[in-house]
Design an enzyme around this catalytic site. Structure first.
Site, PDB file in Angstrom:
ATOM      1  N   GLU A 194       0.871  -1.179   0.000  1.00  0.00           N
ATOM      2  CA  GLU A 194       0.000   0.000   0.000  1.00  0.00           C
ATOM      3  C   GLU A 194       0.901   1.220   0.000  1.00  0.00           C
ATOM      4  O   GLU A 194       1.482   1.572   1.018  1.00  0.00           O
ATOM      5  CB  GLU A 194      -0.918  -0.016   1.227  1.00  0.00           C
ATOM      6  CG  GLU A 194      -1.820  -1.241   1.317  1.00  0.00           C
ATOM      7  CD  GLU A 194      -2.729  -1.411   0.122  1.00  0.00           C
ATOM      8  OE1 GLU A 194      -2.905  -0.436  -0.649  1.00  0.00           O
ATOM      9  OE2 GLU A 194      -3.256  -2.510  -0.075  1.00  0.00           O
TER      10      GLU A 194
ATOM     11  N   CYS B  90      -1.623   9.353   2.518  1.00  0.00           N
ATOM     12  CA  CYS B  90      -1.273   8.791   1.209  1.00  0.00           C
ATOM     13  C   CYS B  90      -2.320   9.128   0.152  1.00  0.00           C
ATOM     14  O   CYS B  90      -2.022   9.144  -1.041  1.00  0.00           O
ATOM     15  CB  CYS B  90      -1.089   7.276   1.316  1.00  0.00           C
ATOM     16  SG  CYS B  90      -2.550   6.387   1.903  1.00  0.00           S
TER      17      CYS B  90
END
Length: 485
Positions: free
Chosen positions: A225, A259
């Site tokens: 991720e 993110c």
């Protein structure tokens, strides 16, 4: 708590392997992991997160030097309890075998096909610093729901949080169920090279290359991720005021250290001044002041603070118009124990600027303009695939074009970041933004082995179909039927 501070790589690896072997042996001895056992482990974790919530929030504020309690409660505490709740409620259904069709005519004769989801064994988790609680215990809910054991390496950038999480893990589970290891990069390097049954890494793309290389030595499957530069596409059909309000909430949350935070915005050239005006109003409405405001998050450490300052200097040097959004005109060069950076936009950003080349991970936003909306799709497709893409507008054809002609980990329409909150949607990247996904049922599947099972009918299928030598007319008939178009 496993605090591995020694720099002797062999000694660190030996300590880690000892726990890994203990977990694997205990997992093998347990055999079938019942729904009752899984739910018990999940419930213990959920209860401990709730019990340690105040310690976690205080530790987050310590590590960041300023992080609002409300933000930490929403994102890290509630964001961890939610996945546990979801898994507890649904794990029995997830565990049910899936019926599949059997090849004709085997199904007619009584042959049956199914998939059973089996735990992988021991899963490693390397979690990041920006949402250290949520990005540890969120995936852990999927891992435990799938019946696995888990070893965790949290970020060394949030040592206070890691210490509390270690207390929490010891409170909730035995070491053979879940174990956590603190320490610096040398611990992380040894951890990433362990022969796990699966490894989840959340963090920077540059680090992920090393993680993947280390995991490859043992053929450990990985879920990565990562991040990337998530674009915001503002249509001419968009409600500018509403859109900017939502965008800037996402951009300023955690001071942009997300993110999924918007990295750059593409707006119609004739609406540029209106967009910037609304950005100023939106920021001022949320943060009338910032330096002494406990609701505005500080940058995590000096290195990242310096990196963001250098990005702004680079943009100014290359002709960008750098616009600070500090509404009270505060002097950010004088701070008492914090590392705050005012939300800042770079007007007319160009591709040679670092702000458009690197993931920002801070409260900076680059703005580009377009004449024709098709330019936005072409630009997005000329860049590495992002973790998220955000479209604002009400033009159905544009929206469909964006969805069909761009590729990103996920998409949020008329908002930013909110898609990660949907526990029934998979969360993950694509290309340099990551591989694999988790959350909810998709997370259960990621951390399970889908075992294919076929049960043959009682009749002699091979004999009926001529599959057993010596071959003859039955064989030819079977082949003819199978290759018929």
């Amino acid at each position: 708590m496993n605090a591995l501070e020694r720099t002797d790589t062999d000694a660190i690896t030996e300590s880690l392997m000892k726990v890994l072997n203990t977990q694997r042996e205990d997992y093998l001895n347990e055999g079938h992991v019942s729904a009752e056992v899984r739910i018990d482990r999940l419930r213990r974790g959920m209860t401990s997160v709730h019990r340690f919530q105040d310690k976690l929030v205080d530790a987050l504020n310590t590590d960041f030097s300023c992080r609002p309690r409300e933000l930490s409660m929403m994102t890290d505490v509630a964001g961890s309890i939610g996945p546990f709740k979801s898994a507890i409620k649904q794990v029995r259904g997830w565990m049910r075998p899936e019926k599949r069709k059997s090849m004709f005519p085997l199904g007619l004769f009584g042959g049956r096909s199914r998939i059973e989801y089996q735990p992988l064994g021991v899963v490693g988790v390397i979690s990041p610093w920006n949402f250290p609680v949520n990005l540890t215990f969120g995936p852990l809910a999927d891992i435990l729901g799938a019946g696995n054991r888990c070893m965790i390496k949290p970020s060394e950038f949030t040592p206070s949080v890691s210490e509390v999480m270690a207390e929490l893990v010891s409170d909730a589970w035995e070491e053979q169920e879940v174990a956590i290891f603190t320490g610096g990069p040398e611990v992380g390097a040894a951890f990433s090279g362990l022969p796990f049954d699966h490894l989840l890494f959340t963090g920077a793309t540059s680090i992920a290359r090393h993680i993947m290389a280390a995991a490859a030595k043992n053929l450990v499957p990985v879920t990565l991720e990562l991040g990337g530069k998530s674009p915001v596409l503002i249509s001419r059909s968009a409600d500018i005021k509403t859109s900017i309000s939502r965008i800037m909430l996402g951009k300023t949350m955690n001071a942009g250290q997300i993110c999924l935070a918007p990295d750059y915005m593409m707006v119609p050239e004739e609406k540029l001044d209106e967009v910037i005006s609304e950005i100023k109003l939106a920021v001022a409405g949320m943060y009338p002041t910032m330096l002494k405001n406990p609701e505005y998050t500080s940058v995590i450490n000096d290195r990242h603070f310096q990196r963001l300052q250098e990005n702004l200097a680079d943009a100014a040097e290359k002709g960008g118009e750098v616009i600070s959004l500090a509404p009270a005109g505060e002097d950010f060069s004088r701070q008492d124990g914090t590392r705050k950076i005012a939300p800042t936009v770079v007007k007319n950003a160009t591709d040679d600027m670092r702000i458009l080349q690197e993931e920002i991970f801070g409260p900076l936003l680059a703005i580009k303009t377009y004449k024709d909306f098709g330019e936005t799709i072409r630009y997005v497709n000329s860049q590495p695939r992002p973790l998220a893409l955000y479209y604002f507008g009400s033009d159905a054809n544009e929206e469909r074009n964006v969805l069909d002609r761009t590729t990103s980990g996920g998409v949020c329409l008329n908002d930013v970041i909110m898609h990660i909150m949907q526990e029934d949607l998979p969360f993950g990247g694509v290309g340099p933004a990551g591989m694999g996904s988790y959350h909810g049922h998709d997370g259960f599947k990621t951390f399970s082995h889908a075992k294919a099972i076929y049960k043959q009918a009682k009749i002699d299928v091979a004999g009926m179909a001529g599959m057993r030598p010596p071959y003859g007319p039955k064989t030819q008939s079977t082949i003819k039927s199978q290759i018929k178009l």
